[in-house]
Design a protein around this motif. Structure first.
Motif, PDB file in Angstrom:
ATOM      1  N   VAL A   5      13.441   0.682   8.210  1.00 53.33           N
ATOM      2  CA  VAL A   5      13.532   1.729   7.199  1.00 53.33           C
ATOM      3  C   VAL A   5      12.507   2.818   7.493  1.00 53.33           C
ATOM      4  CG1 VAL A   5      13.275   2.197   4.735  1.00 53.33           C
ATOM      5  CG2 VAL A   5      14.261   0.036   5.499  1.00 53.33           C
ATOM      6  N   GLU A   6      12.947   4.072   7.464  1.00 55.00           N
ATOM      7  CA  GLU A   6      12.025   5.177   7.661  1.00 55.00           C
ATOM      8  C   GLU A   6      11.248   5.413   6.374  1.00 55.00           C
ATOM      9  OE1 GLU A   6      11.981   9.877   8.957  1.00 55.00           O
ATOM     10  OE2 GLU A   6      13.710   8.642   9.452  1.00 55.00           O
ATOM     11  N   LYS A   7       9.946   5.588   6.502  1.00 52.30           N
ATOM     12  CA  LYS A   7       9.074   5.811   5.351  1.00 52.30           C
ATOM     13  C   LYS A   7       8.538   7.234   5.387  1.00 52.30           C
ATOM     14  CE  LYS A   7       9.142   1.587   3.691  1.00 52.30           C
ATOM     15  NZ  LYS A   7       9.422   1.227   2.317  1.00 52.30           N
ATOM     16  N   VAL A   8       8.189   7.775   4.225  1.00 52.12           N
ATOM     17  CA  VAL A   8       7.658   9.131   4.112  1.00 52.12           C
ATOM     18  C   VAL A   8       6.378   9.094   3.280  1.00 52.12           C
ATOM     19  CG1 VAL A   8       9.917  10.239   4.336  1.00 52.12           C
ATOM     20  CG2 VAL A   8       9.053   9.628   2.075  1.00 52.12           C
ATOM     21  N   THR A  35       5.864  -7.186   5.977  1.00 51.40           N
ATOM     22  CA  THR A  35       6.770  -6.398   6.814  1.00 51.40           C
ATOM     23  C   THR A  35       6.007  -5.971   8.065  1.00 51.40           C
ATOM     24  OG1 THR A  35       6.188  -4.333   5.675  1.00 51.40           O
ATOM     25  CG2 THR A  35       8.050  -5.582   4.799  1.00 51.40           C
ATOM     26  N   SER A  36       6.695  -5.356   9.010  1.00 50.71           N
ATOM     27  CA  SER A  36       6.009  -4.957  10.237  1.00 50.71           C
ATOM     28  C   SER A  36       6.430  -3.558  10.659  1.00 50.71           C
ATOM     29  CB  SER A  36       6.298  -5.958  11.355  1.00 50.71           C
ATOM     30  OG  SER A  36       7.683  -6.028  11.599  1.00 50.71           O
ATOM     31  N   VAL A  37       5.541  -2.914  11.390  1.00 51.24           N
ATOM     32  CA  VAL A  37       5.784  -1.555  11.876  1.00 51.24           C
ATOM     33  C   VAL A  37       6.596  -1.659  13.157  1.00 51.24           C
ATOM     34  CG1 VAL A  37       4.706   0.589  12.649  1.00 51.24           C
ATOM     35  CG2 VAL A  37       3.586  -0.799  10.892  1.00 51.24           C
ATOM     36  N   SER A  38       7.797  -1.081  13.153  1.00 55.13           N
ATOM     37  CA  SER A  38       8.626  -1.151  14.351  1.00 55.13           C
ATOM     38  C   SER A  38       8.562   0.147  15.160  1.00 55.13           C
ATOM     39  CB  SER A  38      10.076  -1.462  13.991  1.00 55.13           C
ATOM     40  OG  SER A  38      10.621  -0.420  13.217  1.00 55.13           O
ATOM     41  N   ASN A  39       8.107   1.239  14.543  1.00 56.13           N
ATOM     42  CA  ASN A  39       8.067   2.517  15.231  1.00 56.13           C
ATOM     43  C   ASN A  39       7.083   3.425  14.499  1.00 56.13           C
ATOM     44  OD1 ASN A  39       8.600   5.169  16.004  1.00 56.13           O
ATOM     45  ND2 ASN A  39      10.780   4.818  16.270  1.00 56.13           N
ATOM     46  N   GLY A  40       6.125   4.020  15.203  1.00 57.59           N
ATOM     47  CA  GLY A  40       5.214   4.977  14.604  1.00 57.59           C
ATOM     48  C   GLY A  40       3.897   4.371  14.162  1.00 57.59           C
ATOM     49  N   GLY A  41       3.137   5.154  13.401  1.00 58.57           N
ATOM     50  CA  GLY A  41       1.845   4.720  12.902  1.00 58.57           C
ATOM     51  C   GLY A  41       1.460   5.525  11.687  1.00 58.57           C
ATOM     52  N   GLY A  85       0.803  -1.216   0.000  1.00 62.05           N
ATOM     53  CA  GLY A  85       0.000   0.000   0.000  1.00 62.05           C
ATOM     54  C   GLY A  85       0.831   1.259   0.000  1.00 62.05           C
ATOM     55  N   ARG A  86       0.191   2.346  -0.380  1.00 61.03           N
ATOM     56  CA  ARG A  86       0.801   3.668  -0.416  1.00 61.03           C
ATOM     57  C   ARG A  86       0.458   4.378   0.877  1.00 61.03           C
ATOM     58  NH1 ARG A  86       2.377   8.483  -0.350  1.00 61.03           N
ATOM     59  NH2 ARG A  86       2.521   9.825  -2.152  1.00 61.03           N
ATOM     60  N   MET A  87       1.493   4.807   1.592  1.00 59.33           N
ATOM     61  CA  MET A  87       1.278   5.526   2.840  1.00 59.33           C
ATOM     62  C   MET A  87       0.758   6.921   2.509  1.00 59.33           C
ATOM     63  SD  MET A  87       3.882   5.900   6.023  1.00 59.33           S
ATOM     64  CE  MET A  87       5.070   6.822   5.101  1.00 59.33           C
ATOM     65  N   VAL A  88      -0.391   7.294   3.110  1.00 60.06           N
ATOM     66  CA  VAL A  88      -1.001   8.584   2.787  1.00 60.06           C
ATOM     67  C   VAL A  88      -0.970   9.580   3.931  1.00 60.06           C
ATOM     68  CG1 VAL A  88      -2.483   7.730   0.959  1.00 60.06           C
ATOM     69  CG2 VAL A  88      -3.310   7.676   3.293  1.00 60.06           C
ATOM     70  N   ARG A  89      -0.878   9.109   5.177  1.00 61.68           N
ATOM     71  CA  ARG A  89      -0.861  10.031   6.308  1.00 61.68           C
ATOM     72  C   ARG A  89      -0.142   9.369   7.480  1.00 61.68           C
ATOM     73  NH1 ARG A  89      -6.375  11.777   7.498  1.00 61.68           N
ATOM     74  NH2 ARG A  89      -6.015  13.137   5.731  1.00 61.68           N
ATOM     75  N   LEU A  90       0.714  10.150   8.113  1.00 60.84           N
ATOM     76  CA  LEU A  90       1.371   9.686   9.336  1.00 60.84           C
ATOM     77  C   LEU A  90       0.484  10.023  10.527  1.00 60.84           C
ATOM     78  CD1 LEU A  90       5.051  10.851   8.727  1.00 60.84           C
ATOM     79  CD2 LEU A  90       4.246   8.500   8.854  1.00 60.84           C
ATOM     80  N   SER A  91       0.394   9.119  11.486  1.00 62.18           N
ATOM     81  CA  SER A  91      -0.306   9.437  12.730  1.00 62.18           C
ATOM     82  C   SER A  91       0.698   9.751  13.837  1.00 62.18           C
ATOM     83  CB  SER A  91      -1.249   8.303  13.129  1.00 62.18           C
ATOM     84  OG  SER A  91      -0.578   7.077  13.148  1.00 62.18           O
ATOM     85  N   THR A  92       1.990   9.621  13.537  1.00 62.92           N
ATOM     86  CA  THR A  92       3.089  10.009  14.433  1.00 62.92           C
ATOM     87  C   THR A  92       4.070  10.843  13.605  1.00 62.92           C
ATOM     88  OG1 THR A  92       4.282   7.976  13.929  1.00 62.92           O
ATOM     89  CG2 THR A  92       2.864   7.946  15.882  1.00 62.92           C
ATOM     90  N   GLN A  93       5.121  11.334  14.226  1.00 65.70           N
ATOM     91  CA  GLN A  93       6.093  12.153  13.497  1.00 65.70           C
ATOM     92  C   GLN A  93       6.812  11.364  12.406  1.00 65.70           C
ATOM     93  OE1 GLN A  93       6.850  15.452  13.626  1.00 65.70           O
ATOM     94  NE2 GLN A  93       5.054  15.657  14.928  1.00 65.70           N
ATOM     95  N   THR A  94       7.186  10.140  12.730  1.00 65.28           N
ATOM     96  CA  THR A  94       7.882   9.286  11.756  1.00 65.28           C
ATOM     97  C   THR A  94       7.343   7.864  11.871  1.00 65.28           C
ATOM     98  OG1 THR A  94       9.633   8.711  13.324  1.00 65.28           O
ATOM     99  CG2 THR A  94      10.043  10.616  11.888  1.00 65.28           C
TER     100      THR A  94
END
Length: 192
Positions: free
Chosen positions: A57-60, A108-114, A33-42
């Motif tokens: 890996v940091e995503k934007v 893959t899995s989310v290790s930090n943020g949302g 999927g395409r990330m459209v909005r962060l719910s945290t800073q990163t």
């Protein structure tokens, strides 16, 4: 988010492209999927299972330019309404997986943020599904190694030789296999 309502505990197999998925720390990404909005800073994604990278890996959310770099300008990939385009970066097939910094990948899995992401691919249409297809195709196309070919030839020759030996032994001794003798009276075991 499906048809304007949040659906809790929707199985990954029921997701379709266009669904919006909310991800938080510890969640496994259910589809590409395409990330459209962060719910945290990163947000950082552990994608070692797909790319072998040893660190998350940091995503934007910014759209990608064709070269794989984030687009310039303060707005990134924002549309006039302030949201990000769901398909920006999703169709960039000429980019490698590591360059798709605005995409999240199944498995893959989310290790930090949302974040919120829009599903762009499920099942065999995901990056992990494409990798699986390539592996299956390579196994089908792979020729036998020279050692395997020689062992197969040796096994065929050995089975033919054993068959011929069995036929020769049977031809020499066929009289013993087909001989019947009739005796009068009770069988020897019953006479006692």
């Amino acid at each position: 988010l499906r048809q304007g309502k949040w659906v809790n505990e929707l199985p990954a197999r029921d997701l379709v492209p266009g669904d919006v998925v909310k991800l938080t720390v510890g969640d496994k990404v259910p589809a590409d999927g395409r990330m459209v909005r962060l719910s945290t800073q990163t947000i950082r994604i552990e994608q070692a299972s797909l790319t072998g990278e040893s660190v998350p890996v940091e995503k934007v959310t910014d759209a990608l330019a064709p070269s794989g770099k984030k687009s310039g300008g303060g707005g990134g990939g924002r549309k006039a309404n302030g949201t990000h385009g769901a398909s920006a970066g999703a169709g960039d097939t000429d980019l490698d997986i590591q360059s798709k910094v605005n995409m999240l990948f199944a498995g893959t899995s989310v290790s930090n943020g949302g974040c919120l992401m829009v599903v762009t691919g499920t099942g065999a249409a995901t990056e992990i599904g494409k990798t699986h297809s390539l592996i299956v195709d390579a196994q089908e196309e792979q020729e036998d190694t020279p050692l395997k070919q020689k062992l197969d030839d040796f096994g065929d020759a050995l089975s033919k030789l054993i068959g011929i030996i069995c036929l020769i032994v049977w031809a020499i001794n066929y009289k013993h296999f087909l001989t019947f003798s009739l005796q009068e009276g009770p069988p020897a075991a019953a006479a006692s």
